[in-house]
Write a protein that holds these residues in place. Sequence first.
Motif, PDB file in Angstrom:
ATOM      1  N   THR A  21      -5.276 -11.630 -10.002  1.00 51.85           N
ATOM      2  CA  THR A  21      -5.236 -11.849  -8.553  1.00 51.85           C
ATOM      3  C   THR A  21      -4.440 -10.754  -7.865  1.00 51.85           C
ATOM      4  OG1 THR A  21      -5.403 -14.247  -8.860  1.00 51.85           O
ATOM      5  CG2 THR A  21      -4.531 -13.466  -6.747  1.00 51.85           C
ATOM      6  N   ALA A  22      -3.317 -10.372  -8.453  1.00 50.66           N
ATOM      7  CA  ALA A  22      -2.480  -9.328  -7.859  1.00 50.66           C
ATOM      8  C   ALA A  22      -3.234  -8.008  -7.771  1.00 50.66           C
ATOM      9  CB  ALA A  22      -1.204  -9.153  -8.675  1.00 50.66           C
ATOM     10  N   ALA A  23      -4.042  -7.706  -8.765  1.00 45.15           N
ATOM     11  CA  ALA A  23      -4.813  -6.455  -8.750  1.00 45.15           C
ATOM     12  C   ALA A  23      -5.822  -6.457  -7.604  1.00 45.15           C
ATOM     13  CB  ALA A  23      -5.523  -6.273 -10.085  1.00 45.15           C
ATOM     14  N   ILE A  24      -6.470  -7.595  -7.380  1.00 42.81           N
ATOM     15  CA  ILE A  24      -7.453  -7.697  -6.296  1.00 42.81           C
ATOM     16  C   ILE A  24      -6.760  -7.608  -4.937  1.00 42.81           C
ATOM     17  CG2 ILE A  24      -9.147  -9.211  -5.202  1.00 42.81           C
ATOM     18  CD1 ILE A  24      -9.772 -10.265  -8.049  1.00 42.81           C
ATOM     19  N   LEU A  25      -5.633  -8.284  -4.796  1.00 39.52           N
ATOM     20  CA  LEU A  25      -4.892  -8.234  -3.541  1.00 39.52           C
ATOM     21  C   LEU A  25      -4.440  -6.807  -3.227  1.00 39.52           C
ATOM     22  CD1 LEU A  25      -2.732 -11.477  -3.813  1.00 39.52           C
ATOM     23  CD2 LEU A  25      -4.611 -11.072  -2.234  1.00 39.52           C
ATOM     24  N   ALA A  26      -4.027  -6.084  -4.265  1.00 38.45           N
ATOM     25  CA  ALA A  26      -3.598  -4.699  -4.050  1.00 38.45           C
ATOM     26  C   ALA A  26      -4.758  -3.842  -3.561  1.00 38.45           C
ATOM     27  CB  ALA A  26      -3.017  -4.130  -5.339  1.00 38.45           C
ATOM     28  N   ASP A  27      -5.920  -3.993  -4.184  1.00 39.75           N
ATOM     29  CA  ASP A  27      -7.090  -3.227  -3.752  1.00 39.75           C
ATOM     30  C   ASP A  27      -7.516  -3.614  -2.342  1.00 39.75           C
ATOM     31  OD1 ASP A  27      -7.330  -1.661  -6.020  1.00 39.75           O
ATOM     32  OD2 ASP A  27      -8.681  -3.067  -7.030  1.00 39.75           O
ATOM     33  N   ALA A  28      -7.336  -4.899  -2.001  1.00 40.71           N
ATOM     34  CA  ALA A  28      -7.712  -5.390  -0.673  1.00 40.71           C
ATOM     35  C   ALA A  28      -6.658  -5.073   0.389  1.00 40.71           C
ATOM     36  CB  ALA A  28      -7.953  -6.894  -0.720  1.00 40.71           C
ATOM     37  N   GLN A  29      -5.586  -4.416  -0.015  1.00 37.29           N
ATOM     38  CA  GLN A  29      -4.513  -4.012   0.902  1.00 37.29           C
ATOM     39  C   GLN A  29      -3.837  -5.211   1.558  1.00 37.29           C
ATOM     40  OE1 GLN A  29      -5.756  -0.748   3.552  1.00 37.29           O
ATOM     41  NE2 GLN A  29      -7.572  -0.515   2.247  1.00 37.29           N
ATOM     42  N   ILE A  30      -3.735  -6.297   0.792  1.00 39.02           N
ATOM     43  CA  ILE A  30      -3.011  -7.468   1.275  1.00 39.02           C
ATOM     44  C   ILE A  30      -1.673  -7.493   0.550  1.00 39.02           C
ATOM     45  CG2 ILE A  30      -2.990  -9.987   1.419  1.00 39.02           C
ATOM     46  CD1 ILE A  30      -6.042  -9.907   1.496  1.00 39.02           C
ATOM     47  N   THR A  31      -0.641  -7.071   1.242  1.00 44.25           N
ATOM     48  CA  THR A  31       0.678  -6.961   0.623  1.00 44.25           C
ATOM     49  C   THR A  31       1.496  -8.239   0.759  1.00 44.25           C
ATOM     50  OG1 THR A  31       1.567  -6.012   2.670  1.00 44.25           O
ATOM     51  CG2 THR A  31       0.736  -4.471   1.003  1.00 44.25           C
TER      52      THR A  31
END
Length: 201
Positions: free
Chosen positions: A38-48
């Motif tokens: 999940t953290a990897a997807i959030l990082a790619d989605a630019q959701i910090t």
Amino acid sequence: MSIERRILGRRRAEPLIGPNAVLKTVEVMEERLGQAGTAAILADAQITRLPSGEHMIPEIEALRLHRWLALHDPMGALEIAEEAGARTADYIIAHRIPRAAGWLLRRLPARAAAPLLMAAIRKHAWTFVGAGAFAPADAWHFTIDRTPARDRLPPSESLFVWYGAVFTRLYRELVAPACTCRMIAPDVPCDMTRSYAITLG
């Protein structure tokens, strides 16, 4: 008036959407993909930082989340979106629909409850469709058109699945338990408009 002020004045306000479009999706992602995935997807989605849940959020966050979820897990994204949509509807029923209205809808015949529910959804459609357009044909059919949003990229298929799942749960809980919302046309990737039908069986 300066050139800068004239340019700023012509800019459209940033489209907003309810925070559960992200929160419930992330909730299901963590259960199915784990914290690291999940953290990897959030990082790619630019959701910090995840939304607090107390305010509307920029629609682009939900669009990016679904897009990157689909890139990381193309098949699982649809299942995650379906479950997230159902949980979003549960939240709406618990926190956004007045108890008296929910009580009444559940006791009316389906043919009477459905038009009332669709009218309420139409009134608040901007909270889930953002810059897109929501157009009900009647209490059982509607379209969601992303064309007015002028998205740089077509939305992920999982976003359209999420829309349908929200309606399925709302109608099952408030109209009739056998209701199901399905995309009927054009059920093809990269199309900006989707039509849905809600059936009683």
